[in-house]
Design a protein around this motif. Structure first.
Motif, mmCIF file in Angstrom:
data_model
loop_
_atom_site.group_PDB
_atom_site.id
_atom_site.type_symbol
_atom_site.label_atom_id
_atom_site.label_comp_id
_atom_site.label_asym_id
_atom_site.label_seq_id
_atom_site.Cartn_x
_atom_site.Cartn_y
_atom_site.Cartn_z
ATOM 1 N N VAL A 1 60.470 42.636 42.070
ATOM 2 C CA VAL A 1 59.011 42.548 42.139
ATOM 3 C C VAL A 1 58.555 41.725 40.933
ATOM 4 C CG1 VAL A 1 56.837 43.833 42.099
ATOM 5 C CG2 VAL A 1 58.824 44.775 43.308
ATOM 6 N N TYR A 2 57.670 40.734 41.174
ATOM 7 C CA TYR A 2 57.309 39.789 40.112
ATOM 8 C C TYR A 2 55.932 40.039 39.483
ATOM 9 C CZ TYR A 2 61.376 37.258 41.781
ATOM 10 O OH TYR A 2 62.653 36.908 42.128
ATOM 11 N N GLY A 3 55.151 40.919 40.044
ATOM 12 C CA GLY A 3 53.826 41.206 39.493
ATOM 13 C C GLY A 3 52.708 40.419 40.125
ATOM 14 N N ASP A 4 53.068 39.445 41.023
ATOM 15 C CA ASP A 4 52.019 38.683 41.691
ATOM 16 C C ASP A 4 51.807 39.164 43.123
ATOM 17 O OD1 ASP A 4 54.376 37.876 42.827
ATOM 18 O OD2 ASP A 4 54.061 35.712 42.506
ATOM 19 N N GLU A 5 52.374 40.332 43.408
ATOM 20 C CA GLU A 5 52.286 40.833 44.781
ATOM 21 C C GLU A 5 51.015 41.659 45.016
ATOM 22 O OE1 GLU A 5 56.565 40.358 43.601
ATOM 23 O OE2 GLU A 5 54.814 41.390 42.734
ATOM 24 N N TRP A 6 50.209 41.936 43.977
ATOM 25 C CA TRP A 6 49.020 42.753 44.141
ATOM 26 C C TRP A 6 47.953 42.332 43.120
ATOM 27 C CZ3 TRP A 6 53.323 44.266 41.505
ATOM 28 C CH2 TRP A 6 53.161 44.680 40.186
ATOM 29 N N VAL A 7 46.736 42.767 43.351
ATOM 30 C CA VAL A 7 45.628 42.559 42.410
ATOM 31 C C VAL A 7 45.186 43.931 41.929
ATOM 32 C CG1 VAL A 7 43.261 41.742 42.116
ATOM 33 C CG2 VAL A 7 44.864 40.447 43.552
ATOM 34 N N PRO A 8 45.159 44.164 40.625
ATOM 35 C CA PRO A 8 44.759 45.492 40.141
ATOM 36 C C PRO A 8 43.325 45.816 40.572
ATOM 37 C CG PRO A 8 45.814 44.230 38.397
ATOM 38 C CD PRO A 8 45.577 43.286 39.534
ATOM 39 N N ALA A 9 43.111 46.998 40.988
ATOM 40 C CA ALA A 9 41.762 47.430 41.397
ATOM 41 C C ALA A 9 40.886 47.614 40.168
ATOM 42 C CB ALA A 9 41.860 48.735 42.180
#
Length: 491
Positions: free
Chosen positions: A470-478
């Motif tokens: 997992v690279y950290g670009d798979e989601w946007v923090p809420a």
């Protein structure tokens, strides 16, 4: 019931393609993962296997599939490992043709797959028993199809356990003398691999040129026109007698101690997956009881091998004729038995093998230290058995154990994967029926030992492992939630 559909031969190339596909689907072999060791700049072998017959091949394949490097050292020329094309003289194997032997659970690696690929399914259905030399051809293909590392014409001069958790092998080959170091050594040395052929003491009364053991390499054509005696009534006795008769012997007298030839193979009656997987954990008294009963009942010669002898009119089955004495008189062998004196020209002893570490110079460093069953177990009265008494008392991974703890450091890094392991492990290291189960037990056990020995390294490797999934670009923090209004009661 639907009849099986006959299939024409597809050829070995097609079978080998299927085998490669099966291995690929199973993700075999695993990548080598064993922590490398070096001594004086030379890499230490993971495992060295001594003996390239069926057991050695199965052990090497099973270890390789688990990602453990395991080259084989065999003294024979390529294609002549084991007894099948050298000292064995039966026409066919005893084992039923459908047994899967060293296939390790891979259908494309079975003898049947190899046979049908060349001759078709109708030929398979017509086949009774597997011809001996055809079995050797199958083992040659097995080695080639799995690309096993077999180093032929390498004779082991010494097996030397060391205190630094390595085993040294002194080797003689066409290139000269050399040494290799291995973390573990597997002795896949066959039926006689921890000793040699057994002959009664009275054989010493004859010149060595006048007798042979049934396991000796010998040109039976030299027996043409001679009166031959064969001591014994087992499979090898029948094979030797038949070979002598077919070579033109004037006569063959089978000298049989018993008053009758055994009729029932008790070992066959005991064979099932429960025994294969359960023998190792049986109490000692049950292990001994089962193996002694089979030994005492004796294994009968195969029917076909016996008929191969009896179809010759100059073959004689002399029952109740145990040999009492021998003498060479006027250039003929006089054999005294309870039923009279036989005059012979040559004698063949089909008297089996004996475990005797001192008879093998390469095991001189091991011989004083190997713990045998007789060193710690006393059987009930009436169950005394020399073969079982001499059998090595092995650990769970076929490893040798010390008679005196601490007297031979590293002895437990030598593993016995041959017939003498039967008392401890069951018949999974020398016979066709369960050789795959034995090879897998050996390989899994050695892999586990390697991991335990190097667990700190493997833990450090786990800690250092940094391949992200997992690279950290798979989601946007809420965003943080808005403040909730205060309740009336809080006001």
């Amino acid at each position: 019931m639907n009849q099986p559909v006959a299939t024409p031969p597809q050829g070995l190339a097609a079978l080998e393609a299927r085998l490669r596909q099966d291995l690929s689907w199973l993700d075999i072999p695993a990548k080598n993962w064993v922590t490398p060791r070096y001594v004086d700049g030379r890499q230490v072998l993971d495992v060295a296997i001594v003996g390239g017959g069926m057991a050695g091949l199965a052990a090497a394949a099973s270890l390789t599939h688990l990602g453990v490097n395991a080259p084989i050292f065999d003294q024979a020329p390529e294609g002549y490992e084991g007894p099948w094309a050298t000292t064995a003289r039966m026409e066919t194997l005893r084992s039923p043709k459908q047994l899967t032997g060293p296939a390790l659970g891979l259908p494309a690696l079975t003898f049947r797959a190899w046979f049908e690929a060349q001759f078709g399914s109708e030929a398979w259905e017509a086949l009774d028993k597997i011809p001996r030399l055809q079995w050797m051809d199958y083992l040659r293909w097995y080695r080639r199809a799995l690309n096993l590392d077999v180093r032929n014409e390498h004779r082991i001069r010494a097996v030397l356990p060391r205190a630094d958790k390595l085993v040294q092998l002194d080797i003689e080959s066409p290139a000269g003398r050399s040494t290799v170091l291995a973390r573990r050594v597997v002795l896949a040395t066959g039926r006689d691999g921890l000793g040699g052929a057994y002959v009664p003491d009275f054989a010493k009364k004859l010149p060595r040129s006048r007798w042979a053991h049934s396991s000796d390499v010998m040109d039976y054509n030299t027996l043409a026109g001679k009166r031959v005696g064969v001591v014994g009534a087992g499979a090898s006795a029948m094979d030797s007698a038949a070979t002598a008769l077919e070579a033109g012997a004037a006569s063959v007298d089978l000298l049989i101690r018993r008053s009758d030839i055994p009729r029932v193979n008790k070992g066959k009656g005991a064979g099932n997956p429960g025994l294969t997987h359960g023998h190792l954990t049986l109490p000692d008294e049950w292990k001994w009881k089962i193996r002694h009963y089979i030994n005492a009942a004796q294994v009968p010669p195969p029917r076909g091998s016996t008929l191969r002898v009896s179809r010759h009119p100059n073959a004689r089955f002399n029952l109740g004729c145990g040999v009492q004495d021998l003498a060479l008189v006027d250039d003929e062998i006089r054999v005294t038995t309870p039923k009279g004196v036989f005059a012979l020209d040559f004698l063949i002893f089909s008297t089996g093998f004996r475990i005797d570490w001192t008879a093998r110079p390469e095991f001189a460093a091991l011989a004083p230290h190997v713990r045998a069953w007789g060193d710690r177990y006393v059987p009930p009265a009436g169950e005394e058995d020399q073969e079982l008494h001499d059998s090595p008392d092995l650990g769970a991974v076929f490893e040798l154990q010390e008679k005196t703890p601490g007297a031979c450091p590293g002895l437990d890094r030598v593993h016995c994967f041959s017939y003498p392991a039967a008392l401890t492990q069951g018949t999974i290291s020398g016979d066709i029926p369960a050789i795959s189960e034995g090879a897998k037990r050996l390989a899994q056990g050695i892999a586990g030992l390697f991991y335990r020995e190097d667990v700190e390294t493997h833990y450090a490797n786990m800690e250092a492992f940094s391949e992200p999934e997992v690279y950290g670009d798979e989601w946007v923090p809420a965003p943080a939630p808005a403040s909730a209004p205060q309740s009336e009661t809080a006001q």
